[in-house]
Design an enzyme around this catalytic site. Structure first.
Site, PDB file in Angstrom:
ATOM      1  N   TYR A 141       0.803  -1.218   0.000  1.00 22.14           N
ATOM      2  CA  TYR A 141       0.000   0.000   0.000  1.00 22.14           C
ATOM      3  C   TYR A 141       0.838   1.271   0.000  1.00 22.14           C
ATOM      4  O   TYR A 141       0.292   2.370   0.073  1.00 22.14           O
ATOM      5  CB  TYR A 141      -0.963  -0.016   1.196  1.00 22.14           C
ATOM      6  CG  TYR A 141      -2.085  -1.022   1.055  1.00 22.14           C
ATOM      7  CD1 TYR A 141      -3.408  -0.625   0.960  1.00 22.14           C
ATOM      8  CD2 TYR A 141      -1.821  -2.390   1.018  1.00 22.14           C
ATOM      9  CE1 TYR A 141      -4.438  -1.548   0.836  1.00 22.14           C
ATOM     10  CE2 TYR A 141      -2.831  -3.322   0.890  1.00 22.14           C
ATOM     11  CZ  TYR A 141      -4.146  -2.901   0.802  1.00 22.14           C
ATOM     12  OH  TYR A 141      -5.148  -3.826   0.681  1.00 22.14           O
ATOM     13  N   LYS A 191       3.699 -15.058   5.031  1.00 18.50           N
ATOM     14  CA  LYS A 191       3.994 -15.980   3.931  1.00 18.50           C
ATOM     15  C   LYS A 191       5.511 -16.054   3.777  1.00 18.50           C
ATOM     16  O   LYS A 191       6.069 -15.960   2.688  1.00 18.50           O
ATOM     17  CB  LYS A 191       3.315 -15.500   2.642  1.00 18.50           C
ATOM     18  CG  LYS A 191       3.382 -16.488   1.472  1.00 18.50           C
ATOM     19  CD  LYS A 191       2.582 -17.761   1.687  1.00 18.50           C
ATOM     20  CE  LYS A 191       2.619 -18.637   0.436  1.00 18.50           C
ATOM     21  NZ  LYS A 191       1.972 -19.958   0.675  1.00 18.50           N
ATOM     22  N   ASP A 230      -2.341 -18.229   3.178  1.00 20.83           N
ATOM     23  CA  ASP A 230      -3.277 -19.034   2.386  1.00 20.83           C
ATOM     24  C   ASP A 230      -3.946 -20.106   3.241  1.00 20.83           C
ATOM     25  O   ASP A 230      -5.158 -20.335   3.152  1.00 20.83           O
ATOM     26  CB  ASP A 230      -2.579 -19.647   1.169  1.00 20.83           C
ATOM     27  CG  ASP A 230      -1.226 -20.253   1.486  1.00 20.83           C
ATOM     28  OD1 ASP A 230      -0.724 -20.057   2.615  1.00 20.83           O
ATOM     29  OD2 ASP A 230      -0.659 -20.928   0.608  1.00 20.83           O
ATOM     30  N   ASP A 254      -6.202  -6.924   5.164  1.00 14.47           N
ATOM     31  CA  ASP A 254      -7.345  -6.435   4.390  1.00 14.47           C
ATOM     32  C   ASP A 254      -8.167  -7.608   3.868  1.00 14.47           C
ATOM     33  O   ASP A 254      -9.401  -7.658   4.003  1.00 14.47           O
ATOM     34  CB  ASP A 254      -6.823  -5.578   3.228  1.00 14.47           C
ATOM     35  CG  ASP A 254      -7.905  -4.727   2.580  1.00 14.47           C
ATOM     36  OD1 ASP A 254      -9.066  -4.761   3.038  1.00 14.47           O
ATOM     37  OD2 ASP A 254      -7.592  -4.014   1.605  1.00 14.47           O
ATOM     38  N   ASP A 258     -12.050  -9.004   5.382  1.00 15.41           N
ATOM     39  CA  ASP A 258     -13.201  -9.053   4.474  1.00 15.41           C
ATOM     40  C   ASP A 258     -13.734 -10.485   4.372  1.00 15.41           C
ATOM     41  O   ASP A 258     -14.955 -10.712   4.346  1.00 15.41           O
ATOM     42  CB  ASP A 258     -12.816  -8.546   3.087  1.00 15.41           C
ATOM     43  CG  ASP A 258     -12.835  -7.029   2.990  1.00 15.41           C
ATOM     44  OD1 ASP A 258     -12.848  -6.374   4.048  1.00 15.41           O
ATOM     45  OD2 ASP A 258     -12.832  -6.491   1.870  1.00 15.41           O
TER      46      ASP A 258
END
Length: 358
Positions: A141, A191, A230, A254, A258
């Site tokens: 970002y 990750k 994941d 983020d 969601d």
């Protein structure tokens, strides 16, 4: 429990910046305002300051976040509420998301997103009760992207920034949050099996916090776990009950928050605050929903819950409790709900029902 209290006995008023921005932000933020006003004298007298920002404002003026909005937030407001922002999927010359910019300019380095189900039985344990704590200022970002022409055509690159300072700050907040919750369990999302440098730094920095100088065993009762992002998404849907507090870099946080919203029925239920060391801004997790804007059917509950979170963060826990209990009772009864939850009620009707119960 508040992460910190900014309430003072001397405060006579509470100046709240109101940034509805785009789409349904203009319809749900009045609901948050109504909920705060319904608290009456139990909090300092609220003063609402209307401020401009958003993609629609950009299309009119060429600026998505006016300097005046930032200056008023910094110099005149005690806290703020943000509605929703439109995010065009294509590149628009000169446009950059005002909420991303606000988080950086106000140093709101933590996005705190609780996701909790409401059972029909008030005494039953919620099936989902977790908090995603998302680093708010860096990762992909930072929006440093380039496009070049290579041997096989266009090549696009993005810079991903992970710093020790930002990782430590968000990690410390996550440990504090975990310490205040009954389960005292923290999962670090990363990750680093692939992104060994960037995610490796995030993981190592957060893991090191309990043994940092000056901590002195404060977090010994917090259980620390790790999960590849994941796998975390998979397990979030299969067994959400394993999670308590999750801390993640910006992009992962983020996506995870969601996704978690699907477990409780709608993005229209999930609140958040953007928090720093001296300012807090409530923000519903949902977007601007242009497909339903202007129809008076947007779910206002995430915005109302965000107002409660903002108040709790400011130290007004009793007022926050009243708002949250009113929202939960409306959901539990299930008679006055917007279409996203299978109901037929209007936005304004849901707001009226919540404020009546406050």
């Amino acid at each position: 429990m508040p992460i910190r209290s900014m309430a003072t006995a001397a405060r006579q008023s509470l100046k709240i910046g109101m940034i509805p921005a785009d789409g349904i932000g203009r319809e749900v933020l009045p609901g948050a305002k109504a909920a705060i006003l319904a608290l009456g004298s139990s909090i300092p007298k609220p003063e609402f300051i209307d401020l401009l920002a958003g993609f629609e404002y950009f299309t009119k003026t060429g600026t998505a976040l006016p300097d005046e909005t930032v200056a008023i937030l910094q110099n005149e407001c005690d806290c703020a509420l943000f509605g929703a922002v439109s995010s065009p999927s294509r590149k628009v010359a000169g446009y950059s998301s005002p909420i991303v910019a606000l988080r950086k300019k106000m140093d709101l380095y933590a996005n705190i997103r609780p996701v909790k189900s409401v059972s029909a039985d008030q005494e039953a344990k919620p099936g989902v009760d977790l908090v995603v704590i998302r680093e708010n200022t860096e990762c992909l970002y930072v929006k440093q992207e380039t496009q070049t022409i290579g041997e096989h055509g266009k090549e696009a690159r993005a810079t991903r920034l992970i710093t020790e300072r930002a990782s430590r700050r968000i990690g410390e907040m996550a440990f504090k949050m975990a310490l205040e919750r009954p389960r005292k369990h923290l999962t670090i999302i990363h990750k680093s099996n692939v992104l060994s440098i960037t995610d490796g730094l995030f993981r190592e920095t957060v893991r090191a916090i309990p043994t940092s100088p000056g901590v002195d065993g404060k977090y010994d009762t917090v259980t620390i776990a790790e999960q590849l992002v994941d796998s975390a998404v998979y397990r979030l849907f299969r067994e959400p009950e394993i999670y308590d507090v999750m801390v993640a870099p910006n992009l992962y946080g983020d996506i995870l928050s969601d996704a978690a919203a699907a477990l409780v029925g709608s993005l229209g239920l999930v609140p958040s605050v953007n928090a720093g060391d001296s300012f807090v801004m409530g923000e519903p997790v949902h977007g601007s929903a242009p497909d339903i804007a202007g129809q008076n059917i947007a779910n206002p509950l995430a915005a109302i819950r965000s107002a409660a979170m903002m108040l709790r963060h400011m130290g007004y826990g009793d007022g926050a409790d009243r708002i949250e209990k009113a929202v939960d009772s409306v959901l539990r009864e299930g008679k006055v709900l917007t279409p996203d939850l299978g109901g037929t009620s209007k936005t304004s009707e849901v707001v009226d029902e919540v404020t009546k119960r406050i």
